[in-house]
Design an enzyme around this catalytic site. Structure first.
Site, PDB file in Angstrom:
ATOM      1  N   ALA A  28      24.104 -91.187  -1.616  1.00 43.29           N
ATOM      2  CA  ALA A  28      24.481 -90.101  -0.765  1.00 43.29           C
ATOM      3  C   ALA A  28      23.707 -88.637  -1.197  1.00 43.29           C
ATOM      4  O   ALA A  28      22.985 -88.707  -1.907  1.00 43.29           O
ATOM      5  CB  ALA A  28      26.207 -89.942  -1.008  1.00 43.29           C
ATOM      6  N   HIS A  29      24.096 -87.723  -0.460  1.00 42.17           N
ATOM      7  CA  HIS A  29      23.431 -86.305  -0.721  1.00 42.17           C
ATOM      8  C   HIS A  29      23.669 -85.873  -2.289  1.00 42.17           C
ATOM      9  O   HIS A  29      24.791 -86.061  -2.724  1.00 42.17           O
ATOM     10  CB  HIS A  29      24.042 -85.252   0.305  1.00 42.17           C
ATOM     11  CG  HIS A  29      25.415 -85.221   0.634  1.00 42.17           C
ATOM     12  ND1 HIS A  29      25.546 -84.184   1.475  1.00 42.17           N
ATOM     13  CD2 HIS A  29      26.414 -85.612  -0.069  1.00 42.17           C
ATOM     14  CE1 HIS A  29      27.017 -84.322   1.428  1.00 42.17           C
ATOM     15  NE2 HIS A  29      27.529 -84.863   0.573  1.00 42.17           N
ATOM     16  N   ASN A  30      22.542 -85.534  -2.570  1.00 47.18           N
ATOM     17  CA  ASN A  30      22.294 -84.780  -3.904  1.00 47.18           C
ATOM     18  C   ASN A  30      22.512 -85.527  -4.926  1.00 47.18           C
ATOM     19  O   ASN A  30      23.052 -85.216  -6.061  1.00 47.18           O
ATOM     20  CB  ASN A  30      23.598 -83.517  -3.744  1.00 47.18           C
ATOM     21  CG  ASN A  30      22.984 -82.516  -2.920  1.00 47.18           C
ATOM     22  OD1 ASN A  30      23.534 -82.445  -1.865  1.00 47.18           O
ATOM     23  ND2 ASN A  30      21.864 -81.785  -3.123  1.00 47.18           N
TER      24      ASN A  30
END
Lengths: 340, 340, 340
Positions: free
Chosen positions: B243-245
């Site tokens: 997922a993001h980051n």
């Protein structure tokens, strides 16, 4: 599909006994609750029998036991021992899926050495590489890729944007839905010792039997050495993972997110419910059912149903109980001590 | 691949001691059980040692301890300390994957401002957008999309129908399998208060180090602010979600369905077995192994192996036991009361 | 996006009270920790308040309570009741995603009977089949497939390599990420009795409301009879599975790997955390939250939070405790006996 069908031709196809006017025509099929007067309906589950009384359908596919006696259904009926199977068989007559355009679209790119059977339907932007074989009557949707030397049997249907790598052998009448990937490399690496990984090239292929259906966004990896093998009549849902060198026996059913890790085998006529997964290097025998989200951590040698997991609770209750799962061994020992 | 290789050239490549006739040629590699007289085999796992006696292979990659003593293997041998690594290294010589056609296919669509390195192999229907960079020696399979300003290093292999969004930076010698998606928007939304959601535009990118392999149907989302980062030498299987980051440390291995939820980090040299998932906003340190289907719900600061889940039972036994999991807190209290 | 924006125009858009020089221009947005002097930052979570003191940002989107009092933030501020929502709303101004090229790319293949709205952006290798409708202002990325009679509303954004089957109805302002598949056949088969399966043709469609976002590699299957329905404002992450004839209520949020099995329904304003799955044929009411990896095995009629699963342990501890899960019913009976 045609615009409509008469009850008599439907009865003939299904081998059903018709009660009612065979000249009546139907344009579709629906549930007992939703069917209109120009549609067919069916009763496959006893709990819906109460809907018969208000059913508007032109005719109902139904078992004989519902049409005799004082409480019997009085409307037009197609009488069959197995109405659910009857519904399944006739459903194709009402399928709205468009017939793919026959021939090879000018924007498809087919290697000269590929062998393309008769009556294929190859859509735009399909790429078929060298020495691949596409069986007669098969259709490939837009953007499908078929790698070198791979073979599809007759009357396969491959939907848009499916990727089939090289050296994959697929039987006849196989359906593959969009986004699926057949023959990508298995996940094989040897530790180098420095923490790094040495890729193990995946030299094997994939073999898929006749009459298999594969859902969307599903992956079947090629073997490391030797093939990954899917038997005849296997049905596979979306997001399924079949790792390298697995074997799936004939007619097994794999629901969404179910998986076999590397080198595992699943017998014939098994059912993996949603997210039921086998760890690697185990064998599951024929006629096994695995319930949803079960992790099969060891071989199964007896037919039957298997489960793991914990039950649903409110989060408040779950928090109290879950912490005790970490104390279970201690609890068991204390219980034993008390018993002494 | 060539048609055959001599044992002496294989021994030289592997740095193995050869026992036997170096002029003998082999055309493939297989298991001890399946290898024919023109194939190589290997013994990597002690439990297969009993197959040595009947092995038909031209030669076996084997550790020194098996070739001396009264029970020793008497056939041709390539002697190495780490036969499994030897098999992995030589496997590429027998890989059947076709070499992608060099150059840019006329049906590929490359923006004028894209920079394309030397000796690339760009297949039909590839789309490369403005200011993207494709490193020398890289190959892009049919239907691959590379968004604006994204960069691939040298000698990458991107299989058919991979989607790479804009502003994604990928190192050298990275392999990406079909159906995978790099740089799609992270799942970021703010509640509006009316029950609706306001999209948070995902302004960050993705950075992927050298020598990473990414399986099929895997997703690595772009960062909300700042980048999602995958270290060097990371190996990622099919159906994985980053997922993001998130941050994944060098040389970690992520098996099928394993996942990191938003803003989590995984250390170096970690192994996530199949379906092992980290919830969001946690940190897992280096050298952690997580067993299959474990949900990591909090940060891990000590190297070691971690697990969750319940064991496999027959469904009949499971039903009886699972209901007790909802009663565990009560059982624990009653046990304590009895102890008093 | 433009190169820079003044604080006064940002304040006006957000309806924020500006403290500081409205002529100052910012070029981006970042975290309190990372923002430079030409960037905006925001404080949405109290635990980061300590970073205010050293924040370099040109201005901070912040709640009023942080700008008064002795400990107050003294820098330029955009004062809002809900800074997180403010960040979300302004994030689009700084989005780096390239504007898709307007018009229809010459390498797109659009059926003559398809209706294409004004101001669309249709990329190379898109295929749109007969009688499909693409709403005004919508964009279709490279390699997108849209089947016959399917409809997209206005201002939709469909990323590269998405597959949309026939007879799928999608509302306005819907975003779909790469690799996703809308309208593939539901997993419907009737047992033939011989162990084989008879496919049930999936005659229904899919209906998706306005303002829905769908992540990458997600699947939403078409209905068997009648439609699969996704309400307005629903947000769906990557690798999600919505099976045939499911219903998802307005504004619900489904994180990665969450799923609804066949014919289940999820209410409005629900949240499924990662891998939270509903089995088939159940109903979950409005305003339910399901925690990560929970399997919802029965209908839920009360709003609230629900869970299942077992907690994280070291593998050593887990082995000892897990074996006791198989003995729980016996333990419960023995405990009861002791109590007597």
């Amino acid at each position: 599909m045609r615009d409509s069908y008469s009850l008599s031709e439907i009865a003939a196809f299904l081998g059903a006994e018709l009660r009612g006017d065979g000249e009546v025509r139907v344009t579709g099929i629906s549930t007992l609750h939703d069917a209109g007067p120009d549609q067919l309906a069916f009763l496959a589950n006893e709990k819906y029998a109460s809907q018969l009384a208000s059913c508007q359908a032109a005719a109902v596919i139904i078992a004989g036991k519902y049409i005799t006696g004082s409480m019997a259904f009085a409307g037009a009926a197609l009488i069959l021992d197995n109405p659910y199977l009857g519904y399944a068989r006739i459903s194709q007559w009402f399928d709205r899926a468009p017939m793919p355009a026959s021939g090879i679209h000018p924007a498809a790119i087919i290697a000269d050495s590929a062998k393309i059977g008769k009556d294929v339907a190859i859509a735009a932007n399909v790429v078929v590489e060298a020495n691949a074989v596409i069986g007669a009557g098969s259709s490939l949707g837009a953007g499908v890729f078929v790698g070198a030397r791979s073979q599809l049997g007759e009357r396969c249907k491959v939907a848009a944007n499916v990727s089939i790598y090289h050296d994959v052998i697929i039987g006849a009448k196989v359906i593959i839905h969009s986004g699926s990937v057949i023959g990508a490399d298995g996940f094989g690496f040897a530790p180098v010792g420095t923490g790094e990984w040495q890729k193990i090239y995946q030299i094997g292929g994939v073999e898929i039997g006749d009459n298999v259906e594969i859902g969307a966004c599903t992956t079947i990896d090629r073997g490391a050495l030797g093939d990954t093998r899917i038997g005849r009549g296997v049905i596979i849902d979306n997001h399924v993972q079949i790792a390298h060198n697995c074997v799936v026996g004939d007619n097994s059913a794999l629901a969404a997110y179910s998986a076999l890790a590397g080198s595992s085998s699943l017998g014939k006529n098994c059912i993996l419910a949603g997210d039921a997964c086998l760890v690697g290097h185990i064998q599951v025998c024929d006629n096994v059912q695995v319930t949803a989200r079960t992790l099969v951590t060891k071989s199964i040698t007896e037919p039957g149903s298997y489960s793991s997991g914990s039950p649903l609770m409110t989060t408040r209750e779950w928090r109290k109980n879950a912490v005790r799962m970490s104390q279970l061994d201690s609890m068991a020992r204390r219980l034993k001590a008390l018993e002494k």
